[in-house]
Write a protein that holds these residues in place. Structure first.
Motif, short mmCIF file in Angstrom:
data_model
loop_
_atom_site.label_atom_id
_atom_site.label_comp_id
_atom_site.label_asym_id
_atom_site.label_seq_id
_atom_site.Cartn_x
_atom_site.Cartn_y
_atom_site.Cartn_z
N ILE A 50 0.82 -1.21 0.00
CA ILE A 50 0.00 0.00 0.00
C ILE A 50 0.85 1.26 0.00
O ILE A 50 0.42 2.31 -0.49
CB ILE A 50 -1.01 0.02 1.18
CG1 ILE A 50 -0.30 0.01 2.53
CG2 ILE A 50 -2.01 -1.11 1.05
CD1 ILE A 50 -1.23 0.26 3.71
N GLN A 51 2.08 1.17 0.52
CA GLN A 51 2.95 2.35 0.51
C GLN A 51 3.48 2.66 -0.89
O GLN A 51 4.01 3.75 -1.12
CB GLN A 51 4.10 2.15 1.49
CG GLN A 51 3.66 2.15 2.94
CD GLN A 51 4.81 1.98 3.90
OE1 GLN A 51 5.62 2.89 4.11
NE2 GLN A 51 4.92 0.79 4.50
N MET A 52 3.32 1.73 -1.82
CA MET A 52 3.67 2.00 -3.23
C MET A 52 2.62 2.89 -3.89
O MET A 52 2.92 3.56 -4.88
CB MET A 52 3.73 0.68 -4.02
CG MET A 52 4.64 -0.37 -3.46
SD MET A 52 6.35 -0.04 -3.87
CE MET A 52 7.15 -1.35 -2.95
N LEU A 53 1.41 2.88 -3.36
CA LEU A 53 0.31 3.52 -4.06
C LEU A 53 0.39 5.03 -4.09
O LEU A 53 -0.20 5.67 -4.96
CB LEU A 53 -1.03 3.08 -3.44
CG LEU A 53 -1.31 1.57 -3.49
CD1 LEU A 53 -2.66 1.27 -2.84
CD2 LEU A 53 -1.28 1.04 -4.91
N ASN A 54 1.11 5.63 -3.13
CA ASN A 54 1.29 7.09 -3.22
C ASN A 54 2.77 7.48 -3.18
O ASN A 54 3.12 8.61 -2.88
CB ASN A 54 0.49 7.83 -2.15
CG ASN A 54 1.03 7.64 -0.76
OD1 ASN A 54 1.95 6.86 -0.54
ND2 ASN A 54 0.46 8.35 0.20
N GLY A 55 3.63 6.52 -3.51
CA GLY A 55 5.04 6.83 -3.68
C GLY A 55 5.84 6.93 -2.40
O GLY A 55 6.99 7.39 -2.43
N LEU A 56 5.28 6.49 -1.26
CA LEU A 56 6.08 6.47 -0.04
C LEU A 56 7.24 5.49 -0.18
O LEU A 56 8.33 5.71 0.36
CB LEU A 56 5.21 6.10 1.17
CG LEU A 56 4.19 7.15 1.61
CD1 LEU A 56 3.32 6.59 2.72
CD2 LEU A 56 4.88 8.43 2.06
N LEU A 57 6.99 4.40 -0.90
CA LEU A 57 8.03 3.46 -1.30
C LEU A 57 7.97 3.30 -2.81
O LEU A 57 6.89 3.37 -3.41
CB LEU A 57 7.82 2.09 -0.64
CG LEU A 57 7.95 2.00 0.88
CD1 LEU A 57 7.61 0.58 1.34
CD2 LEU A 57 9.35 2.38 1.35
N LEU A 58 9.12 3.10 -3.43
CA LEU A 58 9.18 2.87 -4.87
C LEU A 58 9.55 1.42 -5.14
O LEU A 58 10.45 0.87 -4.47
CB LEU A 58 10.23 3.78 -5.52
CG LEU A 58 10.03 5.28 -5.37
CD1 LEU A 58 11.19 6.04 -6.04
CD2 LEU A 58 8.70 5.73 -5.95
N PRO A 59 8.87 0.76 -6.07
CA PRO A 59 9.20 -0.63 -6.36
C PRO A 59 10.68 -0.78 -6.75
O PRO A 59 11.22 0.05 -7.48
CB PRO A 59 8.30 -0.97 -7.55
CG PRO A 59 7.20 0.03 -7.52
CD PRO A 59 7.79 1.28 -6.94
N THR A 60 11.31 -1.83 -6.26
CA THR A 60 12.68 -2.14 -6.67
C THR A 60 12.68 -2.53 -8.15
O THR A 60 13.63 -2.25 -8.88
CB THR A 60 13.23 -3.31 -5.83
OG1 THR A 60 13.09 -2.99 -4.44
CG2 THR A 60 14.70 -3.55 -6.13
N LYS A 61 11.60 -3.18 -8.56
CA LYS A 61 11.43 -3.61 -9.96
C LYS A 61 9.95 -3.57 -10.28
O LYS A 61 9.11 -3.78 -9.41
CB LYS A 61 11.98 -5.04 -10.13
CG LYS A 61 11.88 -5.59 -11.53
CD LYS A 61 12.41 -7.03 -11.56
CE LYS A 61 12.22 -7.65 -12.94
NZ LYS A 61 12.64 -9.07 -12.94
N GLY A 62 9.61 -3.28 -11.56
CA GLY A 62 8.22 -3.16 -11.95
C GLY A 62 7.70 -1.75 -11.70
O GLY A 62 8.46 -0.85 -11.35
N TYR A 63 6.38 -1.57 -11.87
CA TYR A 63 5.83 -0.23 -11.67
C TYR A 63 4.36 -0.29 -11.25
O TYR A 63 3.68 -1.30 -11.42
CB TYR A 63 5.95 0.60 -12.95
CG TYR A 63 5.07 0.16 -14.10
CD1 TYR A 63 3.83 0.75 -14.33
CD2 TYR A 63 5.49 -0.84 -14.99
CE1 TYR A 63 3.02 0.35 -15.39
CE2 TYR A 63 4.69 -1.24 -16.05
CZ TYR A 63 3.45 -0.64 -16.24
OH TYR A 63 2.65 -1.05 -17.29
#
Length: 299
Positions: A50-63
């Protein structure tokens, strides 16, 4: 799709001795206006996702794609994905704060999101941070607080003096004041008594009825049964199933991911074991179940 998660991986502490791969090739889609939940045992990757959904974390791979926003740590991939986009969309992707306005996250422990000296100032912080002038920010904060059942008598109080349920309401108001299109809630009912749980979830249901997309992370399967439309089951950093609550709870192997069976379905299994009712598979609410039991006793 409003949200597209495309083969994402995420590694904590990469290239260190305590490196840990939290997400392993997760892909899923969420439509605008849906009410969905992420479930799975602790450590399955839900909170990381869920932290990927607003950019708090960025995927190591993929998008991750949220409407016109692309979220990835791979600059070359992002450039390729935006290659044919309009200048407006390319410019939009340079403004991460607008993504955080679109996707609001309420974390499990509301005290982590409360920091101002009064409730009203705390809820005003979001709109002011998004460049809303003070008078309008105050109006938005008051409307948001009223919408979650916090009246004017609380406005001058310290948020740290509130009860657990009140803190959670203020934390939700703090996100709603910025009018996000997507609301993400991490364990919103944790630590609350049954009445508190019902109040919070009815509040979330009302927010959903206003057209918001709701993404819920929870271990409370009774909440899943009563409120959610779609369930994404995670285990060991992977998405292992996309299903409905009814289909999930009717599975014989639901315990495989340490998911607790809701009280209703536990009761159904007991009735089935003792021969009550001919077919319980299509019964998914207490009123129908009571009718079935009554008919069985009268046979």
């Amino acid at each position: 799709m409003q949200i597209e998660i495309n083969d994402i991986y995420f590694t904590y502490n990469k290239k260190r001795y305590d490196e840990f791969e939290a997400l392993k090739g997760v892909s899923l889609n969420i439509n605008k206006g849906e009410f969905v939940s992420l479930v799975g045992k602790t450590g399955s990757g839900k909170s990381t996702l869920i932290q990927m959904l607003n950019g708090l974390l960025l995927p190591t791979k993929g998008y991750v794609k949220v409407d016109d926003f692309i979220i990835t740590s791979d600059k070359k991939l992002k450039k390729n994905l935006l290659r044919n986009a309009s200048k407006e969309i390319k410019d939009l992707n340079k403004k991460s704060y607008l993504l955080r306005k679109k996707v609001g996250i309420v974390f499990q422990f509301p005290e982590y999101q409360l920091f101002e000296e009064t409730v009203l100032k705390d809820v005003m912080f979001g709109p002011i941070n998004f460049k809303v002038e003070e008078n309008l920010a105050k109006e938005k904060a008051i409307n948001a607080l009223h919408s979650v059942g916090i009246n004017d008598s609380y406005f001058a109080r310290s948020p740290f003096e509130l009860s657990g349920g009140e803190k959670r309401r203020v934390a939700i108001a703090g996100i709603l004041a910025s009018d996000p299109e997507i609301l993400v809630l991490d364990e919103p009912t944790a630590g609350l008594d049954p009445n508190g749980k019902k109040e919070i979830m009815n509040l979330v249901k009302n927010i959903h009825s206003q057209g918001k997309t709701i993404i819920l992370v929870t271990h409370d399967m009774d909440v899943i049964m009563n409120y959610v439309d779609k369930v994404f089951v995670m285990n060991d950093g992977k998405l292992i199933e996309e299903t409905s609550p009814i289909d999930l709870f009717n599975k014989e192997n639901i315990n495989m991911c340490s998911l607790e069976i809701p009280t209703f379905y536990k009761f159904k299994k007991i009735l089935k074991k003792h021969g009550f009712c001919k077919d319980l598979k299509e019964i998914n609410d207490f009123s129908s179940l009571i009718k079935c039991i009554s008919e069985s006793l009268n046979e």
